[in-house]
Design a protein around this motif. Structure first.
Motif, PDB file in Angstrom:
ATOM      1  N   ALA A 107       3.983   5.696  -5.490  1.00  0.00           N
ATOM      2  CA  ALA A 107       3.845   5.797  -6.948  1.00  0.00           C
ATOM      3  C   ALA A 107       2.821   6.870  -7.320  1.00  0.00           C
ATOM      4  N   ALA A 108       1.713   6.918  -6.576  1.00  0.00           N
ATOM      5  CA  ALA A 108       0.679   7.930  -6.840  1.00  0.00           C
ATOM      6  C   ALA A 108       1.218   9.331  -6.593  1.00  0.00           C
ATOM      7  N   LEU A 109       2.003   9.476  -5.519  1.00  0.00           N
ATOM      8  CA  LEU A 109       2.570  10.792  -5.209  1.00  0.00           C
ATOM      9  C   LEU A 109       3.578  11.207  -6.279  1.00  0.00           C
ATOM     10  N   GLU A 110       4.339  10.252  -6.795  1.00  0.00           N
ATOM     11  CA  GLU A 110       5.302  10.552  -7.857  1.00  0.00           C
ATOM     12  C   GLU A 110       4.568  11.006  -9.126  1.00  0.00           C
ATOM     13  N   ARG A 111       3.414  10.356  -9.398  1.00  0.00           N
ATOM     14  CA  ARG A 111       2.622  10.782 -10.555  1.00  0.00           C
ATOM     15  C   ARG A 111       2.086  12.198 -10.341  1.00  0.00           C
ATOM     16  N   ARG A 112       1.617  12.478  -9.118  1.00  0.00           N
ATOM     17  CA  ARG A 112       1.113  13.828  -8.820  1.00  0.00           C
ATOM     18  C   ARG A 112       2.251  14.848  -8.930  1.00  0.00           C
ATOM     19  N   THR A 113       3.432  14.496  -8.450  1.00  0.00           N
ATOM     20  CA  THR A 113       4.574  15.406  -8.522  1.00  0.00           C
ATOM     21  C   THR A 113       4.906  15.733  -9.979  1.00  0.00           C
ATOM     22  N   GLU A 114       4.906  14.704 -10.804  1.00  0.00           N
ATOM     23  CA  GLU A 114       5.207  14.906 -12.220  1.00  0.00           C
ATOM     24  C   GLU A 114       4.137  15.771 -12.888  1.00  0.00           C
ATOM     25  N   SER A 115       2.855  15.463 -12.565  1.00  0.00           N
ATOM     26  CA  SER A 115       1.750  16.220 -13.166  1.00  0.00           C
ATOM     27  C   SER A 115       1.772  17.674 -12.713  1.00  0.00           C
ATOM     28  N   LEU A 116       1.995  17.889 -11.415  1.00  0.00           N
ATOM     29  CA  LEU A 116       2.011  19.252 -10.878  1.00  0.00           C
ATOM     30  C   LEU A 116       3.197  20.031 -11.433  1.00  0.00           C
ATOM     31  N   ASP A 126       0.828  -1.206   0.000  1.00  0.00           N
ATOM     32  CA  ASP A 126       0.000   0.000   0.000  1.00  0.00           C
ATOM     33  C   ASP A 126       0.865   1.261   0.000  1.00  0.00           C
ATOM     34  N   LEU A 127       1.945   1.242   0.785  1.00  0.00           N
ATOM     35  CA  LEU A 127       2.847   2.395   0.825  1.00  0.00           C
ATOM     36  C   LEU A 127       3.544   2.591  -0.519  1.00  0.00           C
TER      37      LEU A 127
END
Length: 472
Positions: free
Chosen positions: A424-433, A418-419
């Motif tokens: 991975a989700a946070l890395e995607r958000r970082t890239e998108s932002l 889960d972590l």
């Protein structure tokens, strides 16, 4: 997707766009990123700690299993020795009595070995179809021989169907022909093999073969004959139990004889208290337990670094580990079901402040020599509801497959997954932002550049007008 601008200064504004975007993205994601990193580190430490704890528990249980080996008991109060193991070997049990015995072995127990008549055609000789009956010691076994059988196929069939009963067959090629030879793992008088049902394979195991005929090869099966301190005994097996209480004798050879066949000397067998062996076994248990205790301590200990910062072990304050320790230590303090020996403290074993066991050999020697507790040590450790049985009952719910530590590991693995997904989700958000903000600042830079160009143009017009006014 790669961001359109990841580094450098805006051409229109002179702003360091990449640094601005990095600061803004970090402000948005740093808290969550630090939380995931912290939780991942703690979870990984827990997984490692659970693995180390299970390894320590397994090593402890393996050590107890070795000490509780039925074939090589570690807590026998007595040890037996033979002056000549080429004639007799000895094993003592906990019920033995110290003493010495003179043993003479007249003959060893032997098994039946019989042979069929000779077959000139060798292994490929044809054998009649029918039901073969093999008899031994009052037992009979049936083998159905099919049409087209040969001496070799019959041999193979016997080995396949009879090996579980200790009867085997082989083909021996001698001058004049081949014989089907039967052997057995069963020894003792009256265990001779006989074969009937197939005429050409008929064997009377009580008659010696003669010429090309069938029969026993050299002698009929016989019992062992031996004497203990002049008392005559026989045995169908060369392993003799309870001829002497608490001892197992293995007859391995025949005593020396003179030319008249009379035994000239006996073999002395001695049984003595094995206090040193008991001490070694008890020490092995203490060492195994202390190794477990030290492993658990290292996993639950707290310490401070050079900056006085508190550092916790991977299982510090873990309720499962605390419960395990309590259950294991409870076994050490319980009273056993023995007669005179019921607690470890009677053997000089006591728990120290750090949880490890102390083994006082002076008290142990007194228990052996003065109180004669040696014969009861085996019952204390390996008997029904003894220390080993109770200790395994305490450990199994934690360390067995599907136990609490196994379940705990599975749950921690789910948390780790889960972590990883959160990361991975946070890395995607970082890239998108990063991409979104970069686009906005690039657009802002372009707008500023355009405005600057317009301002420069207006400035140039006014400068031209001023210059013209001065000339006029």
């Amino acid at each position: 997707m790669a961001s359109p601008l990841t580094s450098g200064t805006g051409l229109g504004s002179g702003l360091d766009i990449s640094s601005i975007v990095k600061v803004l993205v970090n402000a948005d994601t740093a808290a969550k990123s630090n939380q995931i990193a912290r939780q991942t580190s703690n979870n990984s430490a827990m997984i490692s700690g659970i693995g180390a704890l299970r390894s320590a528990l397994t090593a402890f249980q393996d050590a107890m299993k070795k000490l509780n080996d039925k074939d090589a008991p570690s807590f026998n109060a007595f040890v037996g020795s033979s002056a000549n193991e080429g004639i007799i070997k000895i094993k003592s049990s906990n019920t033995a009595v110290a003493g010495s015995y003179d043993i003479k072995v007249e003959q060893l127990a032997t098994a039946s070995k019989v042979a069929s008549k000779q077959f000139v055609g060798g292994a490929t000789s044809s054998i009649s179809a029918g039901e073969m009956t093999i008899s031994q010691g009052g037992k009979t076994y049936k083998i159905n021989v099919a049409a087209g059988a040969t001496l070799q196929t019959v041999r193979d069939q016997i080995n396949k169907e009879m090996s579980a009963n200790g009867i085997t067959a082989n083909i021996v090629n001698e001058a004049g022909g081949s014989r089907l030879v039967f052997g057995s793992t069963t020894t003792g008088a009256g265990s001779d093999i006989s074969v009937s049902g197939i005429p050409e394979l008929a064997i009377d195991g009580t008659r010696q073969m003669s010429g090309s005929g069938a029969g026993y090869i050299s002698a009929k099966a016989q019992d062992a004959k031996f004497s203990i301190d002049g008392l005559l005994l026989t045995s169908a097996s060369n392993t003799v139990e309870n001829a002497i209480s608490g001892l197992s004798l293995e007859l391995t050879g025949i005593s020396p004889k003179d030319s008249g066949g009379n035994i000239t000397s006996s073999t002395k067998v001695t049984v003595a208290a094995d206090n040193d062996g008991l001490k070694k076994s008890v020490q092995s248990f203490v060492d195994a337990y202390n190794t477990l205790q030290k492993a658990v301590t290292s996993l639950t200990a707290t310490s401070r670094d050079e900056n006085d910062k508190l550092s916790l072990g991977p299982l510090t304050n873990d309720p499962t580990t605390r419960s395990l320790l309590a259950d294991v230590r409870k076994v050490l303090s319980e009273t056993g079901a023995g007669d005179k020996l019921t607690t470890l403290s009677q053997l000089g074993i006591n728990t120290q402040k750090d949880g490890t066991l102390e083994f006082n050999t002076v008290k142990f020697n007194a228990a052996m020599n003065d109180k004669k507790l040696g014969p009861e040590i085996q019952e204390l450790f390996t008997g029904t509801n003894g220390i080993f049985e109770r200790m395994n009952k305490a450990v199994d719910p934690y360390n067995s497959a599907g136990g609490s530590l196994d379940t705990r590991k599975s749950n921690l693995d789910k948390v780790a997954k889960d972590l990883a997904n959160q990361k991975a989700a946070l890395e995607r958000r970082t890239e998108s932002l990063t991409e979104s903000l970069t686009k906005k600042y690039v657009a802002l830079d372009a707008a500023l550049g355009k405005m600057k160009a317009q301002a420069d143009q207006i400035t140039s017009i006014f400068e031209a007008l001023n210059a013209q006014a001065k000339k006029s």
